[in-house]
Design a protein around this motif. Structure first.
Motif, short mmCIF file in Angstrom:
data_model
loop_
_atom_site.label_atom_id
_atom_site.label_comp_id
_atom_site.label_asym_id
_atom_site.label_seq_id
_atom_site.Cartn_x
_atom_site.Cartn_y
_atom_site.Cartn_z
N GLY A 52 30.76 20.76 -19.20
CA GLY A 52 31.41 20.04 -20.30
C GLY A 52 32.48 20.59 -20.69
N ALA A 53 32.76 21.74 -20.27
CA ALA A 53 34.25 22.39 -20.51
C ALA A 53 35.38 21.62 -19.63
N ILE A 54 34.80 21.51 -18.47
CA ILE A 54 35.68 20.50 -17.16
C ILE A 54 35.91 19.21 -17.50
N ALA A 55 34.68 18.70 -18.22
CA ALA A 55 34.89 17.32 -18.45
C ALA A 55 35.90 17.18 -19.87
N LEU A 56 35.66 18.16 -20.70
CA LEU A 56 36.59 18.01 -21.73
C LEU A 56 37.99 18.22 -21.29
N ARG A 58 39.31 17.25 -18.62
CA ARG A 58 39.81 16.02 -18.08
C ARG A 58 40.29 14.91 -19.08
N HIS A 59 39.27 15.01 -20.11
CA HIS A 59 39.31 13.99 -21.03
C HIS A 59 40.55 14.40 -22.12
N GLY A 60 40.56 15.65 -22.58
CA GLY A 60 41.46 16.07 -23.31
C GLY A 60 40.84 16.40 -24.82
N LEU A 61 41.12 17.58 -25.11
CA LEU A 61 40.27 17.91 -26.68
C LEU A 61 41.13 17.51 -27.61
#
Length: 180
Positions: A52-56, A58-61
């Protein structure tokens, strides 16, 4: 030389293994506690959070979450955790790890964990709404950042269901109060 290194590594592994066994026995104090299973669950959760952290990343927090989103996710987490851990309709998912004990109030079941080892640890997780809450909340938060519209819609369903539950209980209480 290589042989010495392998023997040294073997001795280190044996000492570590013995230390882990000793700590496990001292912690359990004769009780059945599936520490290895708990470690497996922690590792699974860690892998889920890592992915999930990798996806976040890439997506941006987001800079922040709104209080309304936090409230929505909080109530939805409560309901989904209870539904997964206690609802009769979700009992087939818990059945490999549990034994039916009887009803536990309005629309909920009591179940006993019947498995051992890692399966016992999973049984404890899937029958405990407090334990599942961490997993559910994490999923909702990842969803809120990665797919906010769909996550808010799903969370709204569980939040509305929570309100409905309270209204059903209030109605039943009012009816019993009038009859009694």
């Amino acid at each position: 030389m290589r042989k010495r290194s392998d023997n040294g590594n073997t001795r280190v592994a044996e000492r570590l293994s013995e230390t882990v066994r000793r700590q496990d026995a001292e912690y359990k104090a004769g009780a059945e506690r599936p520490l290895g299973g708990y470690l497996g669950l922690l590792s699974t959760y860690g892998a889920f959070v890592g992915a999930g952290a990798i996806a976040l990343r890439r997506h941006g927090l987001p800079d922040s979450l709104s209080w309304s989103d936090v409230a929505l996710i909080s109530v939805a987490t409560h309901k989904l955790s209870r539904l997964l851990a206690k609802d009769p309709v979700t009992s087939p998912f818990r059945a490999p790890f549990t034994r039916f004990q009887g009803p536990a109030g309005e629309g909920e079941l009591n179940e006993e964990v019947r498995a051992s080892g890692a399966a016992h640890a999973v049984g404890e997780l899937v029958t405990c709404p407090f334990c599942l809450g961490q997993w559910v909340a994490t999923g909702f938060i990842f969803g809120l950042v990665l797919a906010p519209r769909a996550t808010r819609l799903a969370a709204t369903v569980f939040t509305a269901l929570t309100a409905s539950d309270f209204l059903q209980l209030a109605y039943a209480g009012a009816i019993h109060g009038v009859e009694g």
